[in-house]
Design an enzyme around this catalytic site. Sequence first.
Site, PDB file in Angstrom:
ATOM      1  N   GLY A  29       0.796  -1.219   0.000  1.00 31.15           N
ATOM      2  CA  GLY A  29       0.000   0.000   0.000  1.00 31.15           C
ATOM      3  C   GLY A  29       0.831   1.273   0.000  1.00 31.15           C
ATOM      4  CB  CYS A 238     -25.160 -10.614 -18.151  1.00 29.88           C
ATOM      5  SG  CYS A 238     -24.497 -10.506 -19.832  1.00 29.88           S
ATOM      6  CB  CYS A 241     -23.647 -14.767 -20.230  1.00 34.76           C
ATOM      7  SG  CYS A 241     -23.175 -13.849 -18.754  1.00 34.76           S
ATOM      8  CB  CYS A 263     -20.501  -9.483 -18.661  1.00 33.63           C
ATOM      9  SG  CYS A 263     -21.497 -10.748 -17.897  1.00 33.63           S
ATOM     10  CB  CYS A 269     -19.808 -11.991 -21.210  1.00 32.65           C
ATOM     11  SG  CYS A 269     -21.552 -11.845 -21.646  1.00 32.65           S
TER      12      CYS A 269
END
Lengths: 283, 256, 362
Positions: A29, A238, A241, A263, A269
């Site tokens: 970080g 979606c 899909c 997606c 997808c």
Amino acid sequence: MNAYNFAYLDEQTKRMIRRAILKGLAIPGYQVPFASREMPMPYGWGTGGVQVSAAVLTPQDTLKVIDQGADDTTNAVSIRTFFERTAGVETTTQTKSATVIQTRHRIPEDPLTEGQILVYQVPIPEPLRFLEPRESETRKMHSLEEYGLMHVKLYEDISRHGHIATSYAYPVKVEGRYVMDPSPIPKFDNPKLGDMAAIQLFGAGREQRIYALPPYTQVISLDFEDHPFEASKADHPCGLCGAKDSYLDEVIIDDAGGRMFVCSDTNYCTARQAAGHKGKDAA
Amino acid sequence: MTPLLSVHGITKSYGGHVGCADVAFDLYPGEVMGIVGESGSGKSTLLNCMAGHLTPDAGRVVFDTRMDGPRDTVTMSEPERRMLSRTDWAFVHQHARDGLRMGVSAGGNVGERLMAVGARHYGEIRNKATDWLERVEVDPARVDDRPTTFSGGMQQRLQIARNLVTGPRLVFMDEPTGGLDVSVQARLLDLLRGLVRDMGLSAIIVTHDLAVVRLLADRLMVMKSGHVVEAGLTDQVLDDPQHAYTQLLVSSVLQV
Amino acid sequence: MYVAVKGGERAIENAHAWLAEERRGNTDIAELSIAQIREQLKLAVNRVMAEGSLYDPDLAALAIKQARGDLIEAIFLIRAYRTTLPRFGTSRPVDTAAMACDRRISATFKDLPGGQILGPTFDYTHRLLDFKLAADGEIPDAPLREPEPGDVPHVTEFLNREGLIEDAPNDETPPPDLTREPLEMPADRALRLQALTRADEGFALGLAYSTQRGYARNHAFVGELRIGTVPVEMEIPELGFAIEIGEVTLTECETVNQFTGSKTEPAQFTRGYGLVFGQTERKAISMALVDRALRWEELGEDFEGAPAQDAEFVLYHADNIQATGFLEHIKLPHYVDFQSELELVRKLRREAEASQLQEAAE
């Protein structure tokens, strides 16, 4: 392109970048300054990610490049072509078979595994930048762990909107120490950052910073006890899909305001469609 | 009894010009020290040296810390000094806009110090902010308004609430009533007197206004050209000034 | 049925082909040669060399041609090329007192050793469009004069002998390299000057102008402005001495600024410094003014909050390649972020409407 070294950068430069990456992995970080090079693509278009990818790529690697989750957006195509030319590595669109994935603004839906590296392109690495414009001051705030101001911003969001009104580039705290900008991924992706099996590297070229999350790092999205963080997405399956668990793009399909949701992760997808899943808008 | 703050030989100059020279005094817990003098007398320089905003050329500012007892804050590390300024110290600026975040709501302004020391419950932070607005006589319904919409007196009271919310042990005040209308000043002084008494605050108040120190300060230092020319109990100094400059100061204002 | 947009690759190729055609323009018109650009658009070439940080007039001319005259794009091409070049070593500092001056003026002294040389300047031209140039560019020869022998001493040296200007002692510390190390604050003067010499000319000009209008005013006089060529020498370890490897044209500006003294120094003049590749005097003067403004801290002056005094503000925003890249990146798709903003705005609006309805009902 034979005049250039493998993956474009010379070995000295790669060594310098690798040192920054190792330092970043050692202090999760923390933003490590590095001497970013001018790349043959503009600053702000992924030069940080490209330099990090160039430094970690080996000839045996398989590279995937996505932008907004998709393999076929113009900038993803441009960066993939760059590495095909300068490194000659294999490329793929499949999340599972890639060893290095360079991304802009998304984390793939398929869980990543040990041995994979996810490289993020970062425009503004400093999570405190829009609260305090001065670099010398924000570095001091990080080193002294002075993060009160960050919470003031979240407090203000709630008092004004009733919610934390940050929907992407949502700040996180890493291993209880550094507040980090996860790059402009939607906050839907934030829970994937923590405890991930793959190595996550973040490169900001113009701002000359590299930071990192080693595998299985604790990453917590900032929030209040009584206003906990929530990952959100469009409340639809979606259209192609039928997936209910993936992040969706909204597409306007006619000028009468008709729209559908698909997606954003194109590989996810298409793999689902190939496996026989169908959404309501699929042919 | 250990002094809360012990100042030794504080000296600061700008170019060839003396800001303040060789100032020393002790401040005991619960005491309010007034520093008076005309503008340019060095009182603000002294205050900023003590509060860590300026680095003195020489001298020590020893604070009795909770953890380690007396420590010189001039030579302590910046993280330690910053930690002090957001916990045990508070600083009230003359101009409220220097001490407030003007783009942040009143509640956020008061809540900042709480969040800086780890408060993470929105409802509690907000409640505490509302309480404090009431204590400084700002309508709690204004908790979500920005200070830009407040009057000068309200801004100053909000600044005081923002500083006192974490219960600091030492408050520095730089002309806290300067720039306010006379009637507003009186109300603010009343409020400050109440807070100082109720919270048992220790404070150092810099002002050119003798009425302010008469009302708030236990002891007084009079500064001229960077030097302390007279010090003592407030009533004593104001009623029986010894130094010619103090006499001039006292005689130049109407009796209060 | 919905089909997602595909074919990014072909779209990019086609765009590049079109771009090449546009760059060439009407093929009935003769193509521009690199030599023509180098010789006749010299000031553009100079700017590209200066801000590209690479002294090579032919490459700069090529970049200008390839960039269709967009100088920032040309600078970008040069920078991206430069970064791939191997580094053989470091030259010795150039000696500008030994400059063969084409131009040398001082605003502080009417006459001085070495003389005032106007040189090829626009300064006293009347800015009238010269329609003869539209027809043909034939010009009469300019008169010649023998150059004065010997070095041309710096004006600030005369002031320094009297102690009237701050001393600028020799510093043998190798300067940091902006292109090899990340820019970190606080930046020392060598690093600041390095950033300024390749800063965007327009940005430097705007900042310098702001100091003249009172945002950190420092009363600058052009002590001296000189343009000319200096030899570049490099130590060759195998030889054990320095040899001349070429020469470069430089513009150097030294300003003399008012200063009233500080804690440690009596009243004296102070310096601002600009040194830029090529004939680039607007940039060199701007650089000197901004350099002087940035020195407030070491000279014990007050920070007035002026942009030109703020090293972080100046250095982080002076580079036009960084700036243009980040500015233009907002053209890239951001639909993932936009989508999450859409969701949020819809949610907030739904809640606001619901609470309004409730209020109406009550």
